[in-house]
Motif scaffolding. Structure first.
Motif, PDB file in Angstrom:
ATOM      1  N   ILE A 122       0.877  -1.176   0.000  1.00  0.00           N
ATOM      2  CA  ILE A 122       0.000   0.000   0.000  1.00  0.00           C
ATOM      3  C   ILE A 122       0.909   1.220   0.000  1.00  0.00           C
ATOM      4  O   ILE A 122       1.707   1.412   0.913  1.00  0.00           O
ATOM      5  N   GLU A 123       0.800   2.048  -1.036  1.00  0.00           N
ATOM      6  CA  GLU A 123       1.657   3.227  -1.151  1.00  0.00           C
ATOM      7  C   GLU A 123       0.808   4.466  -1.381  1.00  0.00           C
ATOM      8  O   GLU A 123      -0.235   4.409  -2.042  1.00  0.00           O
ATOM      9  N   ARG A 124       1.273   5.556  -0.835  1.00  0.00           N
ATOM     10  CA  ARG A 124       0.621   6.845  -1.058  1.00  0.00           C
ATOM     11  C   ARG A 124       1.312   7.520  -2.234  1.00  0.00           C
ATOM     12  O   ARG A 124       2.524   7.771  -2.204  1.00  0.00           O
ATOM     13  N   ARG A 125       0.572   7.794  -3.290  1.00  0.00           N
ATOM     14  CA  ARG A 125       1.105   8.492  -4.455  1.00  0.00           C
ATOM     15  C   ARG A 125       0.233   9.700  -4.736  1.00  0.00           C
ATOM     16  O   ARG A 125      -0.882   9.564  -5.249  1.00  0.00           O
ATOM     17  N   GLY A 126       0.734  10.844  -4.351  1.00  0.00           N
ATOM     18  CA  GLY A 126      -0.057  12.051  -4.499  1.00  0.00           C
ATOM     19  C   GLY A 126      -1.258  12.008  -3.579  1.00  0.00           C
ATOM     20  O   GLY A 126      -1.150  11.765  -2.380  1.00  0.00           O
ATOM     21  N   ASP A 133       0.373  -2.363  -6.494  1.00  0.00           N
ATOM     22  CA  ASP A 133       0.809  -1.832  -7.787  1.00  0.00           C
ATOM     23  C   ASP A 133      -0.193  -2.122  -8.895  1.00  0.00           C
ATOM     24  O   ASP A 133       0.165  -2.171 -10.073  1.00  0.00           O
ATOM     25  N   THR A 134      -1.455  -2.287  -8.508  1.00  0.00           N
ATOM     26  CA  THR A 134      -2.493  -2.696  -9.462  1.00  0.00           C
ATOM     27  C   THR A 134      -3.694  -1.779  -9.458  1.00  0.00           C
ATOM     28  O   THR A 134      -4.250  -1.457 -10.514  1.00  0.00           O
ATOM     29  N   TRP A 135      -4.119  -1.366  -8.250  1.00  0.00           N
ATOM     30  CA  TRP A 135      -5.325  -0.558  -8.137  1.00  0.00           C
ATOM     31  C   TRP A 135      -5.002   0.789  -7.490  1.00  0.00           C
ATOM     32  O   TRP A 135      -4.198   0.872  -6.571  1.00  0.00           O
ATOM     33  N   GLU A 136      -5.678   1.815  -7.946  1.00  0.00           N
ATOM     34  CA  GLU A 136      -5.499   3.166  -7.429  1.00  0.00           C
ATOM     35  C   GLU A 136      -6.838   3.703  -6.951  1.00  0.00           C
ATOM     36  O   GLU A 136      -7.871   3.496  -7.594  1.00  0.00           O
ATOM     37  N   THR A 137      -6.822   4.400  -5.812  1.00  0.00           N
ATOM     38  CA  THR A 137      -8.073   4.929  -5.253  1.00  0.00           C
ATOM     39  C   THR A 137      -7.788   6.102  -4.325  1.00  0.00           C
ATOM     40  O   THR A 137      -6.736   6.138  -3.682  1.00  0.00           O
ATOM     41  N   PRO A 138      -8.702   7.056  -4.241  1.00  0.00           N
ATOM     42  CA  PRO A 138      -8.537   8.127  -3.250  1.00  0.00           C
ATOM     43  C   PRO A 138      -8.989   7.707  -1.854  1.00  0.00           C
ATOM     44  O   PRO A 138      -8.659   8.364  -0.869  1.00  0.00           O
ATOM     45  N   LEU A 139      -9.748   6.592  -1.760  1.00  0.00           N
ATOM     46  CA  LEU A 139     -10.288   6.176  -0.475  1.00  0.00           C
ATOM     47  C   LEU A 139     -10.195   4.660  -0.326  1.00  0.00           C
ATOM     48  O   LEU A 139     -10.758   3.910  -1.126  1.00  0.00           O
ATOM     49  N   VAL A 140      -9.501   4.214   0.717  1.00  0.00           N
ATOM     50  CA  VAL A 140      -9.417   2.796   1.024  1.00  0.00           C
ATOM     51  C   VAL A 140     -10.087   2.571   2.377  1.00  0.00           C
ATOM     52  O   VAL A 140      -9.852   3.300   3.340  1.00  0.00           O
ATOM     53  N   VAL A 141     -10.945   1.564   2.425  1.00  0.00           N
ATOM     54  CA  VAL A 141     -11.710   1.259   3.635  1.00  0.00           C
ATOM     55  C   VAL A 141     -11.227  -0.066   4.207  1.00  0.00           C
ATOM     56  O   VAL A 141     -11.214  -1.087   3.517  1.00  0.00           O
ATOM     57  N   GLY A 142     -10.832  -0.053   5.471  1.00  0.00           N
ATOM     58  CA  GLY A 142     -10.394  -1.267   6.149  1.00  0.00           C
ATOM     59  C   GLY A 142     -11.565  -1.995   6.764  1.00  0.00           C
ATOM     60  O   GLY A 142     -12.242  -1.461   7.642  1.00  0.00           O
ATOM     61  N   ALA A 143     -11.823  -3.211   6.273  1.00  0.00           N
ATOM     62  CA  ALA A 143     -12.914  -4.041   6.788  1.00  0.00           C
ATOM     63  C   ALA A 143     -12.422  -5.466   6.990  1.00  0.00           C
ATOM     64  O   ALA A 143     -13.216  -6.407   6.939  1.00  0.00           O
TER      65      ALA A 143
END
Length: 374
Positions: A122-126, A133-143
């Motif tokens: 999990i990396e923060r890019r901008g 290295d596959t999916w990009e999102t502004p919001l990730v939810v931990g469940a």
């Protein structure tokens, strides 16, 4: 890179409910889980009618194809003394098998899914997060439960001083001979509290399936307490003497004892990942479902994924479940007066075991249903 508006990590009741509640929001949602479903899930497994209503699940229809054990009574005792049985005169809860229940909830949501895929990076890019290295999102939810990788992104990660409840249990389908010899009744779960009130054990029959387990806050003594309880139940004939397999373990946080922040820039936690299990009973399904519905409402209204926009979720959780007390030395949040020798007397009382233990601590009948527009 595949872009999503929201990525939910964890496909249990919290994650699947959030994905389901966001289906018509116009947002592109991905649900990721390291396991494929159906999968085994360590949990005693019961849900109240209120939970079924919140999920818009018709018990009659669900029960046509899945295990659904109506519960009308509870058998409650302090270990070492006779139990008390209370009849509520109506169905107050349902026994479910988590392998079926979780699969059902996951299957009904139509969002994109990546099952059998663990989160490796999990990396923060901008302004966005990049997962694997596959999916990009502004919001990730931990469940993803107590050990959810997303929880590590908040604050200092899971605290070393968090009071964790450890539980061990086994669930299996009884043979005809075992079912005939088992004295436990399907509509009457048995709850047996440890003498020091730092945990409790249960015997829960769901048709021909039997679930036996024990949870405590001092996990270094867990196996010994469990073995003594199982031996007592065998000797009294409550459960079969020939239990199969081994007991599986799991851990979770009680709400008043958890230290985890709930939101940050681009991050939000729900369910057991947020440490929302009810403090008195350890139940996590209703808090998981309700936290997911509250999160869905905030995500729909939020103008962006900043901590400021998501803070409404933290406020909604505090309003629904109360402000965390953080009393790490108070055991299962049992009042001090109950930890005295009076406890044995109270646990023999039909009024106390019904009105306090069952209806307040385990069924939460004093808590009104969550009114959330989906």
């Amino acid at each position: 890179m595949d872009y999503y508006d929201v990525i939910v990590v964890g496909g249990g009741p919290a994650g699947s409910t959030l994905a389901w509640a966001l289906e018509d929001s116009g947002k592109r949602v991905l649900l990721v889980d390291k396991q494929r479903f159906p999968r085994d899930k360590t949990c005693a497994g019961w849900v109240t009618p209120t939970v079924m209503d919140s999920l818009q699940v018709d018990p009659e229809q669900y029960g046509q194809h899945h295990t659904l054990q109506p519960i009308r009574r509870f058998r409650i005792g302090l270990m070492g003394q006779p139990p008390v049985e209370n009849d509520h005169g109506e169905v107050v809860s349902y026994g479910i098998r988590r392998c079926e229940f979780d699969h059902f909830l996951l299957n009904r949501t139509l969002v994109d899914k990546a099952l059998g895929v663990g989160i490796k990076s999990i990396e923060r890019r901008g302004a966005n997060w990049v997962l694997n290295d596959t999916w990009e999102t502004p919001l990730v939810v931990g469940a993803g439960g107590h050990f959810c990788p997303i929880a590590r992104l908040l604050g200092d990660g899971p605290g070393r001083h968090e009071t964790v409840v450890a539980a061990k249990e086994v669930e299996f389908e009884m043979t005809p001979d075992q079912a005939e010899r088992c004295q436990a009744s399907g509509d009457t779960p048995e709850l047996w509290f440890c003498r020091d009130l730092k945990g409790y054990a249960w015997v829960f029959r769901k048709g021909n399936f039997l679930n036996i387990g024990l949870g405590r806050e001092d996990n270094h003594r867990l196996s010994g307490h469990l073995q003594r309880f199982v031996d007592d139940m065998k000797n009294s004939g409550r459960i079969p003497a020939d239990l199969p397999g081994h007991f599986k373990g799991h851990a979770y946080l009680l709400y008043d004892h958890a230290e985890r922040p709930l939101v940050d820039d681009g991050v939000l936690l729900i369910g057991d990942a947020a440490g929302l299990a009810y403090t008195q009973s350890g139940e996590g399904i209703r808090p998981a479902v309700e936290s997911a519905l509250l999160a869905a409402g905030v995500i729909r209204r939020a103008t962006d994924s900043s901590a400021q926009s998501l803070q409404q979720y933290g406020e909604a959780i505090a309003e629904r479940f109360g402000t965390r007390a953080m009393h790490r030395d108070d055991g299962w949040h049992i009042p001090e007066w109950l930890k005295s020798p009076l406890a044995g007397t109270l646990m023999r009382s039909h009024w106390f075991t019904r009105k306090v233990v069952t209806e307040k601590w385990f069924l939460h009948r004093q808590v009104p249903p969550l009114q959330t527009a989906i």
